[in-house]
Motif scaffolding. Structure first.
Motif, PDB file in Angstrom:
ATOM      1  N   GLN A 174     -15.526  -2.492   4.415  1.00  0.00           N
ATOM      2  CA  GLN A 174     -15.634  -4.079   4.077  1.00  0.00           C
ATOM      3  C   GLN A 174     -14.220  -4.580   3.678  1.00  0.00           C
ATOM      4  N   ILE A 175     -13.226  -3.585   3.313  1.00  0.00           N
ATOM      5  CA  ILE A 175     -12.201  -4.323   3.014  1.00  0.00           C
ATOM      6  C   ILE A 175     -11.363  -4.984   3.957  1.00  0.00           C
ATOM      7  N   GLN A 176     -10.682  -6.256   3.753  1.00  0.00           N
ATOM      8  CA  GLN A 176     -10.071  -6.918   4.608  1.00  0.00           C
ATOM      9  C   GLN A 176      -8.699  -7.507   3.961  1.00  0.00           C
ATOM     10  N   THR A 177      -7.626  -7.620   4.732  1.00  0.00           N
ATOM     11  CA  THR A 177      -6.499  -8.251   4.317  1.00  0.00           C
ATOM     12  C   THR A 177      -6.958  -9.632   3.710  1.00  0.00           C
ATOM     13  N   SER A 178      -6.182  -9.982   2.438  1.00  0.00           N
ATOM     14  CA  SER A 178      -6.647 -11.359   1.726  1.00  0.00           C
ATOM     15  C   SER A 178      -5.717 -11.480   0.781  1.00  0.00           C
ATOM     16  N   GLY A 179      -5.616 -12.603   0.028  1.00  0.00           N
ATOM     17  CA  GLY A 179      -4.710 -12.855  -1.025  1.00  0.00           C
ATOM     18  C   GLY A 179      -3.537 -13.562  -0.481  1.00  0.00           C
ATOM     19  N   PRO A 180      -2.820 -13.989  -1.413  1.00  0.00           N
ATOM     20  CA  PRO A 180      -1.625 -14.759  -1.185  1.00  0.00           C
ATOM     21  C   PRO A 180      -0.397 -14.091  -0.750  1.00  0.00           C
ATOM     22  N   PHE A 181      -0.218 -13.251   0.006  1.00  0.00           N
ATOM     23  CA  PHE A 181       1.012 -12.404   0.365  1.00  0.00           C
ATOM     24  C   PHE A 181       1.822 -12.985   1.437  1.00  0.00           C
ATOM     25  N   LYS A 182       2.942 -13.560   1.019  1.00  0.00           N
ATOM     26  CA  LYS A 182       3.741 -14.317   1.759  1.00  0.00           C
ATOM     27  C   LYS A 182       4.984 -13.236   1.636  1.00  0.00           C
ATOM     28  N   GLY A 200      -8.429 -11.783   6.506  1.00  0.00           N
ATOM     29  CA  GLY A 200      -9.752 -11.226   7.242  1.00  0.00           C
ATOM     30  C   GLY A 200      -9.514 -10.165   8.226  1.00  0.00           C
ATOM     31  N   VAL A 201      -8.380  -9.505   8.328  1.00  0.00           N
ATOM     32  CA  VAL A 201      -7.865  -8.195   9.286  1.00  0.00           C
ATOM     33  C   VAL A 201      -8.554  -7.269   8.518  1.00  0.00           C
ATOM     34  N   ASP A 202      -9.545  -6.541   9.518  1.00  0.00           N
ATOM     35  CA  ASP A 202     -10.133  -5.137   9.039  1.00  0.00           C
ATOM     36  C   ASP A 202      -9.227  -4.067   8.412  1.00  0.00           C
ATOM     37  N   LEU A 203      -9.567  -3.314   7.209  1.00  0.00           N
ATOM     38  CA  LEU A 203      -8.660  -2.270   6.870  1.00  0.00           C
ATOM     39  C   LEU A 203      -7.810  -1.360   7.780  1.00  0.00           C
ATOM     40  N   ALA A 204      -8.629  -0.813   8.781  1.00  0.00           N
ATOM     41  CA  ALA A 204      -8.308  -0.081   9.798  1.00  0.00           C
ATOM     42  C   ALA A 204      -7.185  -0.509  10.393  1.00  0.00           C
ATOM     43  N   ASP A 205      -7.251  -1.555  11.005  1.00  0.00           N
ATOM     44  CA  ASP A 205      -6.291  -2.499  11.997  1.00  0.00           C
ATOM     45  C   ASP A 205      -5.179  -2.809  11.363  1.00  0.00           C
ATOM     46  N   ALA A 206      -5.455  -3.180   9.948  1.00  0.00           N
ATOM     47  CA  ALA A 206      -4.190  -3.532   9.204  1.00  0.00           C
ATOM     48  C   ALA A 206      -3.169  -2.490   8.579  1.00  0.00           C
ATOM     49  N   LEU A 207      -4.006  -1.174   8.588  1.00  0.00           N
ATOM     50  CA  LEU A 207      -2.976   0.070   8.134  1.00  0.00           C
ATOM     51  C   LEU A 207      -2.420   0.521   9.549  1.00  0.00           C
ATOM     52  N   LYS A 239       5.104  -3.676   3.614  1.00  0.00           N
ATOM     53  CA  LYS A 239       4.543  -3.719   2.114  1.00  0.00           C
ATOM     54  C   LYS A 239       3.707  -4.989   1.895  1.00  0.00           C
ATOM     55  N   ALA A 240       3.787  -6.072   2.671  1.00  0.00           N
ATOM     56  CA  ALA A 240       2.920  -7.294   2.327  1.00  0.00           C
ATOM     57  C   ALA A 240       1.444  -6.860   2.876  1.00  0.00           C
ATOM     58  N   VAL A 241       1.544  -6.125   4.068  1.00  0.00           N
ATOM     59  CA  VAL A 241       0.221  -5.685   4.466  1.00  0.00           C
ATOM     60  C   VAL A 241      -0.479  -4.695   3.481  1.00  0.00           C
ATOM     61  N   ILE A 242       0.318  -3.719   2.959  1.00  0.00           N
ATOM     62  CA  ILE A 242      -0.593  -2.776   1.952  1.00  0.00           C
ATOM     63  C   ILE A 242      -0.675  -3.400   0.603  1.00  0.00           C
ATOM     64  N   ASP A 243       0.030  -4.441   0.091  1.00  0.00           N
ATOM     65  CA  ASP A 243      -0.064  -5.104  -1.051  1.00  0.00           C
ATOM     66  C   ASP A 243      -1.558  -5.943  -0.820  1.00  0.00           C
ATOM     67  N   SER A 244      -1.458  -6.743   0.292  1.00  0.00           N
ATOM     68  CA  SER A 244      -2.818  -7.544   0.423  1.00  0.00           C
ATOM     69  C   SER A 244      -4.078  -6.649   0.438  1.00  0.00           C
ATOM     70  N   LEU A 245      -3.976  -5.390   1.215  1.00  0.00           N
ATOM     71  CA  LEU A 245      -5.105  -4.313   1.097  1.00  0.00           C
ATOM     72  C   LEU A 245      -5.617  -3.982  -0.168  1.00  0.00           C
ATOM     73  N   LYS A 246      -4.369  -3.674  -1.046  1.00  0.00           N
ATOM     74  CA  LYS A 246      -4.597  -3.197  -2.488  1.00  0.00           C
ATOM     75  C   LYS A 246      -5.255  -4.103  -3.180  1.00  0.00           C
ATOM     76  N   TRP A 247      -4.808  -5.362  -3.184  1.00  0.00           N
ATOM     77  CA  TRP A 247      -5.367  -6.606  -3.847  1.00  0.00           C
ATOM     78  C   TRP A 247      -6.938  -6.745  -3.432  1.00  0.00           C
ATOM     79  N   ALA A 248      -7.074  -6.637  -2.172  1.00  0.00           N
ATOM     80  CA  ALA A 248      -8.390  -6.947  -1.972  1.00  0.00           C
ATOM     81  C   ALA A 248      -9.322  -5.728  -2.456  1.00  0.00           C
ATOM     82  N   ALA A 249      -8.926  -4.636  -2.179  1.00  0.00           N
ATOM     83  CA  ALA A 249      -9.638  -3.259  -2.909  1.00  0.00           C
ATOM     84  C   ALA A 249      -9.816  -3.530  -4.393  1.00  0.00           C
ATOM     85  N   GLN A 250      -8.658  -3.956  -4.938  1.00  0.00           N
ATOM     86  CA  GLN A 250      -9.095  -4.280  -6.417  1.00  0.00           C
ATOM     87  C   GLN A 250      -9.918  -5.218  -6.920  1.00  0.00           C
TER      88      GLN A 250
END
Length: 102
Positions: free
Chosen positions: A11-19, A38-45, A84-95
């Protein structure tokens, strides 16, 4: 990983204000690019992994004595900043997901 953890991860997708990629003078605090929500976890990783893979050859060459300058240096910089922006976005979404289920 148990089934509940798999469902949460799915269910984790990219989100947050990651510029990223600052543009113009620093005091403008403006960025040209951002992570698309809204990009799925696996695709973003997968994409982050691809970006990191681009850095391997220039960094290996630098380790062997070839200076990391000019275009290869900028390639490494921009690829690392993007990944880094992608990973930070996913971490933020997971949190956020973890905090919302308490």
């Amino acid at each position: 990983m148990n089934a509940k953890a798999n469902i949460k991860a799915a269910q984790i997708q990219t989100s947050g204000p990651f510029k990223f990629y600052g543009s113009g003078w620093v005091d403008k605090n403006q960025y040209l690019f951002s992570v698309t929500p809204g990009v799925d976890l696996a695709d973003a990783l997968d994409s982050a992994s691809d970006l990191l893979s681009m850095c391997l050859d220039p960094i290996e060459q630098a380790g062997m004595g070839t200076p990391l300058v000019d275009n290869p240096a900028w390639l490494v910089h921009h690829a690392l900043e993007s990944a880094k922006a992608v990973i930070d976005s996913l971490k933020w979404a997971a949190q956020q997901q973890e905090g919302g289920e308490q």
